[in-house]
Write a protein that holds these residues in place. Structure first.
Motif, PDB file in Angstrom:
ATOM      1  N   ILE A 102       0.833  -1.209   0.000  1.00  9.58           N
ATOM      2  CA  ILE A 102       0.000   0.000   0.000  1.00  9.58           C
ATOM      3  C   ILE A 102       0.864   1.254   0.000  1.00  9.58           C
ATOM      4  O   ILE A 102       0.632   2.189  -0.767  1.00  9.58           O
ATOM      5  CB  ILE A 102      -0.960  -0.021   1.212  1.00  9.58           C
ATOM      6  CG1 ILE A 102      -2.065  -1.057   0.945  1.00  9.58           C
ATOM      7  CG2 ILE A 102      -1.571   1.359   1.447  1.00  9.58           C
ATOM      8  CD1 ILE A 102      -2.895  -1.410   2.136  1.00  9.58           C
ATOM      9  N   VAL A 103       1.903   1.253   0.837  1.00  8.64           N
ATOM     10  CA  VAL A 103       2.747   2.444   0.917  1.00  8.64           C
ATOM     11  C   VAL A 103       3.478   2.659  -0.416  1.00  8.64           C
ATOM     12  O   VAL A 103       3.878   3.775  -0.749  1.00  8.64           O
ATOM     13  CB  VAL A 103       3.731   2.345   2.101  1.00  8.64           C
ATOM     14  CG1 VAL A 103       4.959   1.543   1.756  1.00  8.64           C
ATOM     15  CG2 VAL A 103       4.159   3.740   2.555  1.00  8.64           C
ATOM     16  N   ALA A 104       3.615   1.582  -1.187  1.00  7.90           N
ATOM     17  CA  ALA A 104       4.324   1.698  -2.461  1.00  7.90           C
ATOM     18  C   ALA A 104       3.544   2.492  -3.502  1.00  7.90           C
ATOM     19  O   ALA A 104       4.093   2.885  -4.518  1.00  7.90           O
ATOM     20  CB  ALA A 104       4.643   0.307  -3.003  1.00  7.90           C
ATOM     21  N   GLN A 106       0.602   4.696  -2.333  1.00 13.69           N
ATOM     22  CA  GLN A 106      -0.299   5.686  -1.736  1.00 13.69           C
ATOM     23  C   GLN A 106       0.074   7.116  -2.103  1.00 13.69           C
ATOM     24  O   GLN A 106      -0.789   7.984  -2.187  1.00 13.69           O
ATOM     25  CB  GLN A 106      -0.326   5.527  -0.214  1.00 13.69           C
ATOM     26  CG  GLN A 106       0.979   5.915   0.464  1.00 13.69           C
ATOM     27  CD  GLN A 106       0.886   5.853   1.983  1.00 13.69           C
ATOM     28  OE1 GLN A 106       0.183   5.029   2.538  1.00 13.69           O
ATOM     29  NE2 GLN A 106       1.596   6.749   2.652  1.00 13.69           N
ATOM     30  N   GLU A 107       1.362   7.368  -2.322  1.00 12.47           N
ATOM     31  CA  GLU A 107       1.766   8.745  -2.600  1.00 12.47           C
ATOM     32  C   GLU A 107       1.330   9.195  -3.994  1.00 12.47           C
ATOM     33  O   GLU A 107       1.505  10.345  -4.362  1.00 12.47           O
ATOM     34  CB  GLU A 107       3.276   8.904  -2.422  1.00 12.47           C
ATOM     35  CG  GLU A 107       3.782   8.536  -1.031  1.00 12.47           C
ATOM     36  CD  GLU A 107       3.261   9.444   0.085  1.00 12.47           C
ATOM     37  OE1 GLU A 107       3.272  10.664  -0.106  1.00 12.47           O
ATOM     38  OE2 GLU A 107       2.822   8.910   1.129  1.00 12.47           O
ATOM     39  N   HIS A 108       0.809   8.262  -4.778  1.00 11.12           N
ATOM     40  CA  HIS A 108       0.281   8.631  -6.098  1.00 11.12           C
ATOM     41  C   HIS A 108      -1.191   9.012  -6.026  1.00 11.12           C
ATOM     42  O   HIS A 108      -1.806   9.316  -7.027  1.00 11.12           O
ATOM     43  CB  HIS A 108       0.479   7.479  -7.087  1.00 11.12           C
ATOM     44  CG  HIS A 108       1.914   7.240  -7.415  1.00 11.12           C
ATOM     45  ND1 HIS A 108       2.476   7.589  -8.611  1.00 11.12           N
ATOM     46  CD2 HIS A 108       2.917   6.703  -6.668  1.00 11.12           C
ATOM     47  CE1 HIS A 108       3.766   7.280  -8.604  1.00 11.12           C
ATOM     48  NE2 HIS A 108       4.048   6.737  -7.443  1.00 11.12           N
ATOM     49  N   MET A 112      -0.696  15.662  -0.444  1.00 14.53           N
ATOM     50  CA  MET A 112      -0.214  15.438   0.909  1.00 14.53           C
ATOM     51  C   MET A 112      -1.330  15.759   1.916  1.00 14.53           C
ATOM     52  O   MET A 112      -1.563  15.017   2.866  1.00 14.53           O
ATOM     53  CB  MET A 112       0.979  16.373   1.124  1.00 14.53           C
ATOM     54  CG  MET A 112       1.832  15.989   2.255  1.00 14.53           C
ATOM     55  SD  MET A 112       3.514  15.634   1.855  1.00 14.53           S
ATOM     56  CE  MET A 112       4.090  15.219   3.482  1.00 14.53           C
ATOM     57  N   ARG A 115      -4.179  13.238   1.841  1.00 15.58           N
ATOM     58  CA  ARG A 115      -3.778  11.942   2.398  1.00 15.58           C
ATOM     59  C   ARG A 115      -3.836  11.928   3.919  1.00 15.58           C
ATOM     60  O   ARG A 115      -3.915  10.880   4.539  1.00 15.58           O
ATOM     61  CB  ARG A 115      -2.357  11.585   1.937  1.00 15.58           C
ATOM     62  CG  ARG A 115      -2.315  11.042   0.517  1.00 15.58           C
ATOM     63  CD  ARG A 115      -0.999  10.380   0.226  1.00 15.58           C
ATOM     64  NE  ARG A 115       0.114  11.305   0.190  1.00 15.58           N
ATOM     65  CZ  ARG A 115       0.444  12.038  -0.878  1.00 15.58           C
ATOM     66  NH1 ARG A 115      -0.261  11.943  -1.983  1.00 15.58           N
ATOM     67  NH2 ARG A 115       1.466  12.852  -0.838  1.00 15.58           N
ATOM     68  N   MET A 116      -3.780  13.128   4.518  1.00 13.92           N
ATOM     69  CA  MET A 116      -3.865  13.185   5.969  1.00 13.92           C
ATOM     70  C   MET A 116      -5.230  12.692   6.442  1.00 13.92           C
ATOM     71  O   MET A 116      -5.375  12.181   7.547  1.00 13.92           O
ATOM     72  CB  MET A 116      -3.630  14.626   6.436  1.00 13.92           C
ATOM     73  CG  MET A 116      -3.427  14.787   7.920  1.00 13.92           C
ATOM     74  SD  MET A 116      -3.251  16.530   8.316  1.00 13.92           S
ATOM     75  CE  MET A 116      -1.634  16.572   9.002  1.00 13.92           C
ATOM     76  N   ALA A 118      -7.206  10.604   4.452  1.00 15.64           N
ATOM     77  CA  ALA A 118      -7.607   9.439   3.670  1.00 15.64           C
ATOM     78  C   ALA A 118      -7.657   8.201   4.565  1.00 15.64           C
ATOM     79  O   ALA A 118      -7.042   8.175   5.626  1.00 15.64           O
ATOM     80  CB  ALA A 118      -6.606   9.231   2.541  1.00 15.64           C
ATOM     81  N   PRO A 119      -8.413   7.177   4.149  1.00 15.38           N
ATOM     82  CA  PRO A 119      -8.412   5.937   4.928  1.00 15.38           C
ATOM     83  C   PRO A 119      -7.015   5.311   4.915  1.00 15.38           C
ATOM     84  O   PRO A 119      -6.207   5.593   4.029  1.00 15.38           O
ATOM     85  CB  PRO A 119      -9.420   5.053   4.200  1.00 15.38           C
ATOM     86  CG  PRO A 119      -9.510   5.610   2.828  1.00 15.38           C
ATOM     87  CD  PRO A 119      -9.275   7.085   2.971  1.00 15.38           C
ATOM     88  N   GLY A 120      -6.759   4.456   5.922  1.00 16.42           N
ATOM     89  CA  GLY A 120      -5.424   3.899   6.106  1.00 16.42           C
ATOM     90  C   GLY A 120      -4.865   3.201   4.878  1.00 16.42           C
ATOM     91  O   GLY A 120      -3.673   3.256   4.625  1.00 16.42           O
ATOM     92  N   ASP A 121      -5.738   2.541   4.094  1.00 10.89           N
ATOM     93  CA  ASP A 121      -5.215   1.811   2.945  1.00 10.89           C
ATOM     94  C   ASP A 121      -5.293   2.637   1.659  1.00 10.89           C
ATOM     95  O   ASP A 121      -5.010   2.128   0.571  1.00 10.89           O
ATOM     96  CB  ASP A 121      -5.921   0.464   2.774  1.00 10.89           C
ATOM     97  CG  ASP A 121      -7.357   0.624   2.303  1.00 10.89           C
ATOM     98  OD1 ASP A 121      -7.844   1.776   2.235  1.00 10.89           O
ATOM     99  OD2 ASP A 121      -8.005  -0.401   2.011  1.00 10.89           O
ATOM    100  N   SER A 122      -5.662   3.909   1.793  1.00  8.23           N
ATOM    101  CA  SER A 122      -5.733   4.834   0.648  1.00  8.23           C
ATOM    102  C   SER A 122      -6.601   4.295  -0.482  1.00  8.23           C
ATOM    103  O   SER A 122      -6.422   4.678  -1.635  1.00  8.23           O
ATOM    104  CB  SER A 122      -4.329   5.125   0.092  1.00  8.23           C
ATOM    105  OG  SER A 122      -3.463   5.519   1.092  1.00  8.23           O
TER     106      SER A 122
END
Lengths: 253, 335, 290
Positions: A102-104, A106-108, A112, A115-116, A118-122
């Protein structure tokens, strides 16, 4: 016919008096799997790191989809759709496998600020599960990635590179240190991903550095042979196999 | 299962915190408030150190900046309610500035740099007498009013501090559950890989410092009003090191680590003041032993037990499989 | 101008003591990746040990010798086996935290025996010399000479003797050193032993000035630490340079800038070094590992 996805023109890099890469040019077409082989010290990794923004080339240009991306940082490259794997294991050891995936990506998603909240799994849970199943790591999905075996971590590492559906993925020795019985599996996976993944499910392109010759010959559409920082040959696996110069310089010995 | 027990534990703890002061004398209530203040400060440091992996040894400087901001503003006639957000804002900005070294240097070098920042901040607090009162400090700092209610009494101020701590605790919890939490952890575990996956290492590093600093600043503001007298002493390098130890003792990257850490780091020694030398001697030795036996802190004990049980079960399963296979083989050869 | 030279000289004397403590600090770091936050306490304990032996009526040289033996056993061997070895696999920050704990325990352990400062006999007579208008004390000269001899002696030992070279090989590359047949654990122990001896020497020189007190190590440890970082803590010559810079810098700053901000000079230099040359003035650059 569209132009090349990745185009490298006249790439040069020296370390003091030592010339690591001396004028390398090649093109990678959309959907293509492009292999890079060569003996140790032939400049593969330097070329790779230049393309990926880890080091700055002395000369030459790198274009992605016709845009000049020379000198961009790894972060900017990733934002433009370039994914990569590392030669050594690079997973987030304390996070679960699923969170690693997921972290791989989420930044897409969003900004920023958004995302603060957003749900944990984006909203990437389904995509992560899809890759978890494709890679056959369902049984370890909730374990910390650092607790897995080397081969499993390598799979996680590769899967992470595909989470954000990149247009281009650079794989640095995906089979290094992997049990030989798993190598065939990785090859099959990469072929599948080549067809399935990519932005809007278009086929994505790979550049693969690898020492395992059977793996490269089986997987890649075209192969570039580098020797002492120069391109010796570029061609299909059959052409490379038939190239006497390559055989003499690299395969033969 | 784990989630349920966490919820039950949290509710029981909250209930205890709500009821406890009624059974305590005013010194006990004061100590509990003191504890909450340090929990709040250590929560911020846990974000910076425990989650984002930035080895900061300058947290007490933010704590001090918060305390002095409120004290100086209140002395100048401004309300606490103006001082508190000002403290938070100043700490946020300072936190971002202090974060910049972290983009250049990491691990022990970063620890040195932040330690240097703390020394500099402390020197200013000690030497700029016209603002800070120097070593004489600032006394008679008032306690605020809330909606016309005076928070002057020990009990009232305790509940106020508890409320602030809970609100900030929930905010942090929410932040850590959002994608930000994963980005911070990714930054801690492997910044180079994180960057290659699109994690903006620069922004997250600076923000981990800035947000951590805000927590320290708010805690400092509450501290100033709690003790009503501040001098530079509690904001030196020693305090920063103590706060770092609190995070490490509780368990860096464990949400409730600071609760345990602050209890061991400040409440026990305050309570055992009559035996302070003994306490610190035992405390120091305990830190050494803890590092050797439980390097991930006290709250890692349940995880440790679980890991041990799992590995025992796994080896038992393997042994059973081997025995079964052996039995099968025996049958096979017998037939 | 005479003032300036006087300040410079006494700064050099103080700085040479910082250099002693800093040298041990850098040696430990090079050999075993240990950042010793208890370095100041490693100087404080021998001071008390010497006083204790002396209180049994032993002459100073004998109690110094016994203290060295004790320090090698406790601050060398026991410290290495008990704390550094078990923590080595966890990493640098765990060792940092453990040595912080150790310093707290040592400081307050000694405090239990009493918080007052004890006088400590000086090696040097209370004499003052006047050289070309500059007054210097015998203690300043003696301290500077002795400390410099120790630092240079340690350097020579590391550079000239077989054991010293083996220790340097271990510091540079543990793996190849062990392949070459060097007894790595023993060489690392020697480093810890040298650190303990240097700490005893620093105690002998510094305690007459600072007095033996439970918290005397606090500021000494910080200064040694600044000195090591400024000079470069992967280089032993850096410790000497850093120590002298810090000693001279704080002395001159106290006189010419502001006594209140005298610590800020070393600090400012320290911050500039950390941010722009984190390997220190003389240190080697350490590559960022992927």
């Amino acid at each position: 016919m569209s132009g090349p996805l990745l185009e490298v023109k006249g790439l040069k890099k020296s370390y003091g008096a030592i010339r690591a890469v001396g004028g390398v040019s090649f093109q990678v077409m959309p959907g293509e799997i492009f292999g890079v082989i060569g003996p140790n010290g032939s400049g593969k990794t330097t070329m790779f790191n230049s393309v990926l923004g880890q080091i700055e080339p002395d000369a030459g240009e790198i274009h992605l989809n016709g845009q000049n991306i020379t000198g961009l940082s790894p972060l900017q490259l990733n934002q433009r759709g370039v994914g990569r794997t590392f030669q050594t294991l690079q997973v987030f050891g304390k996070m679960s496998v699923r969170d690693n995936l997921i972290v791989a990506a989420q930044e897409h998603r969003g900004t920023m600020w958004s995302r603060m909240f957003a749900p944990g799994d984006s909203g990437l849970g389904a995509k992560a599960d899809e890759l978890i199943d494709l890679f056959g790591i369902r049984h370890v999905a909730d374990k910390p990635a650092g607790s897995l075996s080397y081969g499993q971590q390598k799979l996680v590492d590769i899967a992470m590179a595909f989470m954000s559906e990149p247009a281009l993925v650079l794989l640095d020795e995906p089979c290094a240190g992997v049990n030989p019985s798993l190598v065939g599996g990785i090859s099959t996976l990469l072929k599948q991903l080549n067809q399935q993944s990519g932005v809007g499910k278009r086929a994505s392109s790979f550049v693969v550095i690898e020492h395992n010759m059977d793996f490269v010959m089986d997987l890649c559409h075209r192969i570039m042979v580098m020797v002492e920082g120069e391109v010796m040959a570029i061609g299909t696996p059959d052409e490379i196999r038939a190239n006497k110069q390559v055989l003499a310089a690299y395969l033969g010995s | 299962m784990k989630k349920q027990s966490a919820i039950i534990f949290t509710s029981v703890a909250l209930l205890a915190l709500l009821v406890a002061p009624h059974f305590l004398k005013s010194y006990g209530v004061y100590l509990l408030t003191y504890w909450l203040v340090f929990i709040l400060a250590a929560m911020g440091l846990n974000l910076t150190v425990g989650y984002a992996g930035q080895k900061s040894l300058g947290h007490a400087a933010f704590f001090g900046i918060g305390a002095y901001t409120v004290a100086i503003m209140m002395k100048a006639g401004f309300s606490f309610w103006l001082g508190l957000p000002a403290a938070a804002a100043i700490c946020f900005v300072t936190g971002i500035l202090v974060g910049f070294p972290a983009l250049r240097v990491q691990t022990i070098y970063l620890a040195f740099a932040t330690l240097g920042f703390n020394t500099a901040a402390w020197l200013v607090m000690r030497n700029e007498e016209q603002y800070t009162g120097g070593t004489f400090g600032i006394n008679n700092i008032a306690r605020p009013e809330l909606f016309g209610l005076s928070l002057d009494g020990a009990l009232a101020y305790y509940y106020f501090t508890l409320g602030v701590t809970i609100v900030f605790g929930l905010l942090l919890f929410g932040l850590l559950r959002s994608p930000w939490g994963k980005a911070f952890t990714a930054l801690r575990d492997n910044p180079i890989r994180a960057e290659s996956l699109g994690v903006d290492v620069r922004n997250y590093t600076l923000l981990s410092f800035a947000i951590g600093a805000v927590y320290a600043g708010v805690a400092g503001a509450l501290f100033a009003s709690l003790v009503q007298f501040i001098d530079p002493a509690p904001f030196g390098v020693g305090q920063s090191i103590m706060m770092y130890l609190m995070v490490v003792i509780g368990g860096p990257g464990y949400f409730f680590g600071p609760v345990v850490g602050a209890a061991v780091g400040v409440v026990l020694p305050e309570w055992l003041r009559f035996a302070q030398d003994w306490y610190l001697f035992v405390f120091g030795s305990a830190v050494v032993l803890l590092m050797i036996w439980l390097p991930d802190g006290l709250l890692s004990i349940p995880d440790r037990i679980r890991a041990r049980r799992e590995s025992r079960e796994a080896s038992a399963a393997r042994a059973a499989a081997v025995t079964a296979a052996a039995a099968n083989a025996g049958k096979g050869s017998g037939a | 101008m005479a003032d300036f030279f006087q300040l410079l000289f006494s700064g050099l004397a103080t700085g040479s003591i910082y250099a002693l403590a800093a040298l041990g600090f850098t040696l430990l770091w090079q050999a075993s990746g240990t950042i010793n936050f208890a370095q100041g306490e490693f100087v404080m304990l021998p001071a008390f040990a010497m006083l204790a032996f002396a209180s049994f009526g032993m002459p100073m040289p004998l109690s110094f010798f016994l203290t060295i033996v004790l320090a090698i056993a406790v601050l060398g061997w026991a410290f290495k086996r008990g704390i550094v070895d078990p923590l080595f696999r966890y990493g640098m920050m765990q060792i940092v935290v453990a040595t912080i704990g150790l310093s707290i325990a040592m400081r307050n352990g000694v405090r239990l025996t009493g918080a007052e400062a004890h006088p400590f006999p000086s090696l040097f007579a209370d004499r003052i010399y006047n050289i070309a208008g500059v007054t210097v004390t015998q203690s300043d000269i003696g301290t500077l000479v002795l400390a410099m001899l120790l630092v240079i002696g340690t350097q020579a030992f590391l550079a000239r003797t077989i054991t010293g070279r083996a220790m340097q090989a271990v510091a540079q590359n543990t793996e190849s050193a062990s392949v070459l047949g060097i007894n790595v654990p023993r060489m690392i122990f020697y480093t810890f032993a040298i650190n303990a001896i240097l700490a005893c020497a620093a105690a002998l020189l510094v305690t007459p000035v600072y007095l033996a007190k439970f918290d005397m190590g606090e500021s000494l440890g910080t200064k040694a630490f600044f000195a090591a970082v400024i000079g470069g803590f992967n280089n032993s010559r850096g410790a000497l340079l850093g120590g002298l810079i810090v000693g001279v810098g704080e002395n001159l700053a106290a006189a010419y800038v502001s006594a209140a901000y005298k610590d800020a000079v070393a600090l400012a230099l320290f911050m500039v070094v950390i941010l722009f040359k984190p390997q220190g003035l003389l240190g080697r650059k350490e590559e960022r590992k992927v």
